[in-house]
Motif scaffolding. Structure first.
Motif, PDB file in Angstrom:
ATOM      1  N   ARG A  53      61.774   8.739 -68.020  1.00  0.00           N
ATOM      2  CA  ARG A  53      62.774   7.680 -67.957  1.00  0.00           C
ATOM      3  C   ARG A  53      63.613   7.630 -69.216  1.00  0.00           C
ATOM      4  O   ARG A  53      64.806   7.396 -69.179  1.00  0.00           O
ATOM      5  N   ALA A  54      62.941   7.835 -70.342  1.00  0.00           N
ATOM      6  CA  ALA A  54      63.678   7.826 -71.610  1.00  0.00           C
ATOM      7  C   ALA A  54      64.724   8.947 -71.637  1.00  0.00           C
ATOM      8  O   ALA A  54      65.863   8.729 -72.069  1.00  0.00           O
ATOM      9  N   VAL A  55      64.341  10.124 -71.179  1.00  0.00           N
ATOM     10  CA  VAL A  55      65.291  11.241 -71.131  1.00  0.00           C
ATOM     11  C   VAL A  55      66.440  10.908 -70.177  1.00  0.00           C
ATOM     12  O   VAL A  55      67.619  11.139 -70.479  1.00  0.00           O
ATOM     13  N   ALA A  56      66.091  10.354 -69.008  1.00  0.00           N
ATOM     14  CA  ALA A  56      67.101  10.051 -67.989  1.00  0.00           C
ATOM     15  C   ALA A  56      68.136   9.054 -68.504  1.00  0.00           C
ATOM     16  O   ALA A  56      69.340   9.259 -68.375  1.00  0.00           O
ATOM     17  N   VAL A  57      67.675   7.962 -69.091  1.00  0.00           N
ATOM     18  CA  VAL A  57      68.625   6.936 -69.543  1.00  0.00           C
ATOM     19  C   VAL A  57      69.417   7.429 -70.752  1.00  0.00           C
ATOM     20  O   VAL A  57      70.593   7.069 -70.919  1.00  0.00           O
ATOM     21  N   THR A  58      68.818   8.286 -71.571  1.00  0.00           N
ATOM     22  CA  THR A  58      69.542   8.842 -72.710  1.00  0.00           C
ATOM     23  C   THR A  58      70.671   9.755 -72.246  1.00  0.00           C
ATOM     24  O   THR A  58      71.774   9.750 -72.830  1.00  0.00           O
ATOM     25  N   LEU A  59      70.433  10.537 -71.199  1.00  0.00           N
ATOM     26  CA  LEU A  59      71.504  11.371 -70.646  1.00  0.00           C
ATOM     27  C   LEU A  59      72.686  10.519 -70.211  1.00  0.00           C
ATOM     28  O   LEU A  59      73.850  10.855 -70.471  1.00  0.00           O
ATOM     29  N   VAL A  60      72.389   9.406 -69.549  1.00  0.00           N
ATOM     30  CA  VAL A  60      73.459   8.503 -69.111  1.00  0.00           C
ATOM     31  C   VAL A  60      74.202   7.938 -70.310  1.00  0.00           C
ATOM     32  O   VAL A  60      75.444   7.921 -70.354  1.00  0.00           O
TER      33      VAL A  60
END
Length: 391
Positions: A53-60
């Motif tokens: 989730r951390a990776v996903a939201v950071t990409l956004v």
């Protein structure tokens, strides 16, 4: 972006009586981890899923900070896959324990989870914004009632007449439409012996339909529908459902192939595929196959983390997942997601003269900071209150 099980929680609980206690926790996702051996973080949630989730939201965030070549939509796809996995795992575990499904409690917990941050950073600011700029209340209400993505598709001009930065809630609308429909389907299946076969069949249908619809819509030039429609995005969530069913079966002695995903080549191939596919682009034509491949890489990583070994790569994977900052960003990912762009988008325009790397790093830090502050000030206290009240 959300999910009660949005994160996957707790792991490592020894006995069935302790598992029963987990069922009373405010973060229903904790139930999923209750019977597993995979490491958990300080919030008693699966560390590697919160790291995803951390990776996903950071990409956004990085894309919204001005680095448009970063595939923010790939992060959204990861969120979809996690949502499908977590909610299915929660509901199958509830069925294992009670034989039923408390749909009222399910919806109540969703509202308590989502509403307070949404009210504070989307709805109230939208009302204030309407005093100074024209607003489409049709679009604003669609944000409140989880249908904004369809306004984007069928009434594009109205979709822009909202609070700047609030358009990120389109993906929240997709997820919540899934939760609403899935809960109703599950209510009808939970007490029949063929529930698993039915969910597998429905999920496979969702995957095939979504892929076919993306092709058809792209041929006919409906780009917004390809990128925003729930019907063409549901395969990402469906892959999460299928992964949860496979994992549930594996823990009960079936689906032995799941154990093979513990091999160290699995994350290497999954991450390489994720990066390669994400790097290509994000228009409607690339979305045809990007949306088909990336959910698979996400669920493979989920399952890899749930089948622990003592290999050096597995230990490194868990160690990185447990880093404090990674865990915090994963825990706060819902608050970060809905709050960041409301702040970042106006600042982006005012920082147009700032050197791109400096602007991007500054906006990323601000977006993370605002979301984490919202998590500590609103989301976490509300969840703690929900626990104390037994809601």
């Amino acid at each position: 972006m959300t999910t009660e099980g949005s994160s996957s929680p707790t792991g490592h609980l020894p006995e069935n009586n302790q598992l029963a206690l987990e069922l009373q926790r405010p973060d229903a996702a904790a139930v999923v981890a209750a019977a597993a051996d995979a490491p958990v973080n300080s919030a008693n949630r699966f560390a590697h899923i919160d790291a995803m989730r951390a990776v996903a939201v950071t990409l956004v965030l990085v894309q919204h900070a001005g680095l448009s070549f970063v595939p923010g939509d790939s992060g959204v796809i990861v969120f979809f896959a996690i949502s499908g996995f977590i909610i299915t795992s929660i509901l199958t575990r509830e069925r294992d324990k009670s034989g039923g499904f408390a749909i009222g409690r399910f919806y109540r917990r969703r509202v308590i989870k989502l509403a307070p941050p949404f009210l504070l950073v989307i709805l109230i600011p939208s009302v204030i914004y309407s005093f100074f700029e024209p607003v489409s209340w049709k679009a604003v209400l669609s944000q409140v009632f989880f249908s904004y993505n369809w306004v984007q598709i069928y009434d594009s001009p109205a979709s822009y007449l909202v609070l700047p930065g609030s358009n990120v809630v389109w993906s929240l609308a997709v997820e919540e439409q899934f939760y609403i429909v899935f809960a109703l389907i599950w209510l009808g299946l939970v007490r029949v012996h063929w529930w698993r076969r039915a969910l597998v069949a429905l999920s496979v249908f969702a995957v095939v339909y979504a892929m076919s619809a993306r092709v058809w819509l792209s041929i006919h030039g409906d780009a917004e529908h390809v990128l925003r429609g729930t019907d063409v995005r549901m395969d990402g969530i469906a892959w999460g459902v299928l992964a949860a069913l496979a994992y549930h079966s594996w823990r009960n002695g079936g689906s032995r192939w799941v154990g093979a995903l513990a091999a160290d080549w699995v994350p290497v191939v999954a991450i390489a595929a994720f990066l390669a596919v994400s790097a290509v682009g994000s228009d409607q034509y690339e979305a045809i196959w990007r949306n088909a491949v990336l959910p698979l890489t996400a669920v493979v990583m989920i399952l890899y983390g749930l089948v622990p070994t003592q290999s050096p790569l597995h230990r490194l994977f868990y160690r990185v997942s447990a880093w404090r900052l990674v865990s915090l960003v994963g825990l706060a990912s819902y608050s970060i997601y809905i709050a960041h762009y409301v702040v970042v988008e106006p600042l982006f325009m005012r920082m147009s003269d700032v050197v791109v790397p400096v602007r991007a790093v500054s906006l990323l830090a601000i977006g993370l900071g605002v979301g984490i502050a919202l998590y500590f000030a609103v989301e976490r206290p509300v969840l703690a209150l929900r626990e104390r009240l037994g809601l």
